[in-house]
Write a protein that holds these residues in place. Structure first.
Motif, mmCIF file in Angstrom:
data_model
loop_
_atom_site.group_PDB
_atom_site.id
_atom_site.type_symbol
_atom_site.label_atom_id
_atom_site.label_comp_id
_atom_site.label_asym_id
_atom_site.label_seq_id
_atom_site.Cartn_x
_atom_site.Cartn_y
_atom_site.Cartn_z
ATOM 1 N N LYS A 88 0.814 -1.220 0.000
ATOM 2 C CA LYS A 88 0.000 0.000 0.000
ATOM 3 C C LYS A 88 0.845 1.266 0.000
ATOM 4 C CE LYS A 88 -4.197 -1.965 1.954
ATOM 5 N NZ LYS A 88 -5.284 -1.799 2.944
ATOM 6 N N SER A 89 2.137 1.122 -0.215
ATOM 7 C CA SER A 89 3.023 2.280 -0.283
ATOM 8 C C SER A 89 2.804 3.025 -1.600
ATOM 9 C CB SER A 89 4.483 1.831 -0.178
ATOM 10 O OG SER A 89 5.353 2.858 -0.594
ATOM 11 N N GLU A 90 2.494 4.307 -1.509
ATOM 12 C CA GLU A 90 2.307 5.106 -2.725
ATOM 13 C C GLU A 90 3.592 5.133 -3.545
ATOM 14 O OE1 GLU A 90 0.700 9.529 -4.111
ATOM 15 O OE2 GLU A 90 1.509 9.243 -2.092
ATOM 16 N N ARG A 91 4.734 5.186 -2.884
ATOM 17 C CA ARG A 91 6.004 5.218 -3.601
ATOM 18 C C ARG A 91 6.211 3.943 -4.420
ATOM 19 N NH1 ARG A 91 10.899 7.191 -0.233
ATOM 20 N NH2 ARG A 91 9.985 9.163 -0.904
ATOM 21 N N ASN A 92 5.853 2.788 -3.861
ATOM 22 C CA ASN A 92 5.982 1.533 -4.609
ATOM 23 C C ASN A 92 5.045 1.513 -5.813
ATOM 24 O OD1 ASN A 92 7.853 0.672 -2.761
ATOM 25 N ND2 ASN A 92 6.490 -0.731 -1.689
ATOM 26 N N ILE A 93 3.844 2.048 -5.635
ATOM 27 C CA ILE A 93 2.886 2.098 -6.748
ATOM 28 C C ILE A 93 3.414 3.022 -7.845
ATOM 29 C CG2 ILE A 93 0.565 2.820 -7.418
ATOM 30 C CD1 ILE A 93 -0.369 1.958 -4.607
ATOM 31 N N VAL A 94 3.964 4.163 -7.440
ATOM 32 C CA VAL A 94 4.558 5.092 -8.406
ATOM 33 C C VAL A 94 5.712 4.433 -9.149
ATOM 34 C CG1 VAL A 94 5.992 7.179 -8.571
ATOM 35 C CG2 VAL A 94 3.841 7.240 -7.303
ATOM 36 N N ALA A 128 -5.154 0.895 -2.460
ATOM 37 C CA ALA A 128 -4.127 1.201 -1.459
ATOM 38 C C ALA A 128 -4.555 2.322 -0.527
ATOM 39 C CB ALA A 128 -2.826 1.582 -2.153
ATOM 40 N N GLY A 129 -5.676 2.995 -0.848
ATOM 41 C CA GLY A 129 -6.162 4.068 0.000
ATOM 42 C C GLY A 129 -5.403 5.373 -0.154
ATOM 43 N N CYS A 130 -4.805 5.598 -1.344
ATOM 44 C CA CYS A 130 -4.086 6.847 -1.574
ATOM 45 C C CYS A 130 -4.667 7.545 -2.803
ATOM 46 C CB CYS A 130 -2.588 6.606 -1.762
ATOM 47 S SG CYS A 130 -2.147 5.569 -3.170
ATOM 48 N N GLY A 131 -4.385 8.843 -2.929
ATOM 49 C CA GLY A 131 -4.863 9.597 -4.078
ATOM 50 C C GLY A 131 -4.172 9.151 -5.352
ATOM 51 N N SER A 132 -4.816 9.408 -6.481
ATOM 52 C CA SER A 132 -4.273 8.934 -7.760
ATOM 53 C C SER A 132 -3.466 9.982 -8.505
ATOM 54 C CB SER A 132 -5.413 8.456 -8.664
ATOM 55 O OG SER A 132 -6.303 9.534 -8.956
ATOM 56 N N SER A 133 -3.485 11.249 -8.063
ATOM 57 C CA SER A 133 -2.900 12.325 -8.870
ATOM 58 C C SER A 133 -1.402 12.140 -9.087
ATOM 59 C CB SER A 133 -3.187 13.687 -8.240
ATOM 60 O OG SER A 133 -2.764 13.739 -6.895
ATOM 61 N N ARG A 134 -0.640 11.844 -8.027
ATOM 62 C CA ARG A 134 0.813 11.688 -8.196
ATOM 63 C C ARG A 134 1.138 10.478 -9.070
ATOM 64 N NH1 ARG A 134 1.762 14.169 -2.660
ATOM 65 N NH2 ARG A 134 0.805 12.304 -1.786
ATOM 66 N N THR A 135 0.361 9.413 -8.935
ATOM 67 C CA THR A 135 0.623 8.212 -9.736
ATOM 68 C C THR A 135 0.288 8.449 -11.198
ATOM 69 O OG1 THR A 135 0.086 6.868 -7.800
ATOM 70 C CG2 THR A 135 0.199 5.734 -9.905
ATOM 71 N N PRO A 201 1.592 17.971 -4.844
ATOM 72 C CA PRO A 201 0.571 17.716 -3.825
ATOM 73 C C PRO A 201 -0.381 16.619 -4.302
ATOM 74 C CG PRO A 201 -0.047 19.622 -5.123
ATOM 75 C CD PRO A 201 1.320 19.193 -5.621
ATOM 76 N N ASP A 202 -1.072 16.008 -3.374
ATOM 77 C CA ASP A 202 -2.151 15.100 -3.750
ATOM 78 C C ASP A 202 -3.396 15.955 -3.904
ATOM 79 O OD1 ASP A 202 -4.084 13.210 -4.064
ATOM 80 O OD2 ASP A 202 -3.894 12.326 -2.073
ATOM 81 N N THR A 203 -3.857 16.146 -5.130
ATOM 82 C CA THR A 203 -4.992 17.038 -5.376
ATOM 83 C C THR A 203 -6.309 16.446 -4.901
ATOM 84 O OG1 THR A 203 -5.371 16.163 -7.610
ATOM 85 C CG2 THR A 203 -3.830 18.022 -7.389
ATOM 86 N N GLY A 204 -6.349 15.132 -4.719
ATOM 87 C CA GLY A 204 -7.584 14.485 -4.302
ATOM 88 C C GLY A 204 -8.615 14.367 -5.408
ATOM 89 N N TYR A 205 -8.218 14.725 -6.632
ATOM 90 C CA TYR A 205 -9.171 14.702 -7.749
ATOM 91 C C TYR A 205 -9.341 13.274 -8.272
ATOM 92 C CZ TYR A 205 -11.414 15.935 -12.155
ATOM 93 O OH TYR A 205 -12.296 16.030 -13.209
ATOM 94 N N VAL A 206 -10.578 12.919 -8.572
ATOM 95 C CA VAL A 206 -10.879 11.599 -9.144
ATOM 96 C C VAL A 206 -11.221 11.788 -10.617
ATOM 97 C CG1 VAL A 206 -12.403 9.591 -9.070
ATOM 98 C CG2 VAL A 206 -11.740 10.732 -6.942
#
Length: 417
Positions: A88-94, A128-135, A201-206
């Motif tokens: 669930k690590s955002e960095r691993n997903i990125v 993973a419960g994280c925002g999608s913007s950075r990914t 930033p994580d914009t939180g936009y879907v």
């Protein structure tokens, strides 16, 4: 006042409005297109020319097919399985997103790869419960990095090869660009994963394609959606002449609606019209800068800066900076076509090999990281993430430096002057 001065004023105003955002970025983008037309820089009939393109059709079709993965409940399963691998690590997903998009974009259209992968990486983020913007921004950068690996990775590479042939040079082969591309992929991936994503930033936009009501998993419809997306990826990879990507995307969307994986209303709702309009507005902005003569003026300035006896390091640095800066505001293919004959002339004048100069122009011309309107895929990502102009600058300018360092390091060993 000259047309070039007017064009630069419009461009400067556009950039200021993009940064400040007193009005939505879409209003600024279309307003700039209209301003270029009524300043006499582009024909009035070309204001909306960018909307009548295969890219727009491709995006619409792929958005529908991508959204079908959500409508059939398939993304929940895919997301959960992929998160078991990445955690669930955002960095691993990125990191996983960067690696896969790099690999696919080395042989496929980067826009095709991005539109195919966007639903999957968004599903991973949801699971993973994280925002999608950075990914999703990582998806953009990975697709751009992969474009440097082979001659077919991005359209501007082939254009550069054609320009070389027109100048009586032997074009780079399929893997001629690979040593530089691999360096950019490795360093770029490390940069974005451990440094670049911190600037965002994580914009939180879907994204629109993911805004669906939760539906139960339907095995038959999920199979249809999965097979359709897989078939589209094969077409994107093979690029058959009789089945262009945009036609395949439309056929895929018809299959999705015809098999009732999505209703027509749901399919229309899945199309991100803000994203589509942003991408369409890019053509007029890029054409306006190109026709104003700003690019030619920059080329003349380069010749003056270099003088009669420039060092090879000076040539590398000045040409890279000039082409890389121009491609942030003008389409990469016109940038490359403008600089290629200038670069070859410089090589002949100082009696050095033209091939390293051609490589510099090819790579710098495609390094469209630092502004939203540097490339259609950048505008597309604005629609998915709601990132601002300054966000692109913060993450993109250091990547230009990484690209420059790779070129400086590899040229002496692989393509010496």
């Amino acid at each position: 006042m000259s047309q070039m001065a007017i064009a630069l004023i419009i461009l400067a105003a556009t950039i200021v409005l993009f940064i400040w955002e007193p009005v939505p970025i879409l209003v600024t983008a279309i307003g700039a297109s209209i301003a270029y037309a009524y300043a006499g820089i582009i024909p009035v009939g070309d204001i909306f020319k960018g909307y009548n393109s295969n890219t727009i059709v491709l995006l619409a079709g792929m958005m529908i097919v991508g959204s079908s993965l959500f409508h059939t409940g398939l993304t929940d399963i895919i997301g959960e399985k992929m998160v078991k691998i990445t955690g669930k690590s955002e960095r691993n997903i990125v990191l996983a997103t960067l690696i896969v998009s790099c690999a696919l974009s080395s042989v496929c259209s980067n826009i095709g790869v991005m539109t195919a992968m966007a639903p999957l990486v968004t599903a991973m983020c949801f699971s993973a419960g994280c925002g999608s913007s950075r990914t999703l921004m990582a998806l953009l950068f990975g697709a751009q990095f992969g474009g440097f690996v082979t001659l077919v990775g991005v359209g501007s590479n082939a254009s550069a090869a054609n320009a070389m042939a027109d100048l009586a040079l032997t074009p780079f082969g399929f893997f001629g660009i690979t040593p530089f591309g691999l360096g950019i992929c490795v360093l770029g991936t490390l940069y974005f994963t451990f440094v670049g994503m911190k600037f965002l930033p994580d914009t939180g936009y879907v994204p629109e394609f993911a805004k669906v009501e939760k539906k139960p998993f339907d095995k038959n419809k999920a199979a249809i959606a999965c097979i359709t997306m897989g078939a589209l990826l094969v077409v994107i990879a093979l690029s058959p002449k009789k089945m262009p990507m945009h036609v395949a995307a439309v056929i895929g969307s018809l299959v999705i609606m015809g098999t009732k994986c999505m209703t027509v209303r749901e399919a229309i709702a899945a199309i991100d019209w803000n994203c589509m309009l942003l991408v369409g507005s890019l053509t007029a902005i890029s054409t306006g800068v190109q026709k104003s003569g700003a690019g030619a003026a920059m080329a003349e300035l380069i010749l003056q800066i270099l003088g009669e006896h420039p060092s090879t390091f000076m040539i590398t640095t000045v040409l890279f900076i000039a082409a890389a800066l121009l491609t942030q505001v003008m389409s990469n293919i016109p940038t490359i076509m403008l600089f290629m004959p200038i670069g070859v002339s410089i090589a002949k004048a100082i009696n050095v090999s033209p091939y390293p100069i051609c490589m510099i122009i090819t790579l710098a011309g495609a390094a469209s990281y630092a502004t939203p309107f540097a490339a259609p895929q950048n505008m597309m990502t604005v629609g998915w993430t709601q990132y601002r102009f300054v966000d692109y600058l913060k993450v993109g300018l250091p990547m230009l430096l990484v690209t420059y360092l790779v070129i400086v390091a590899v040229i002496p060993f692989y393509l010496p002057y």
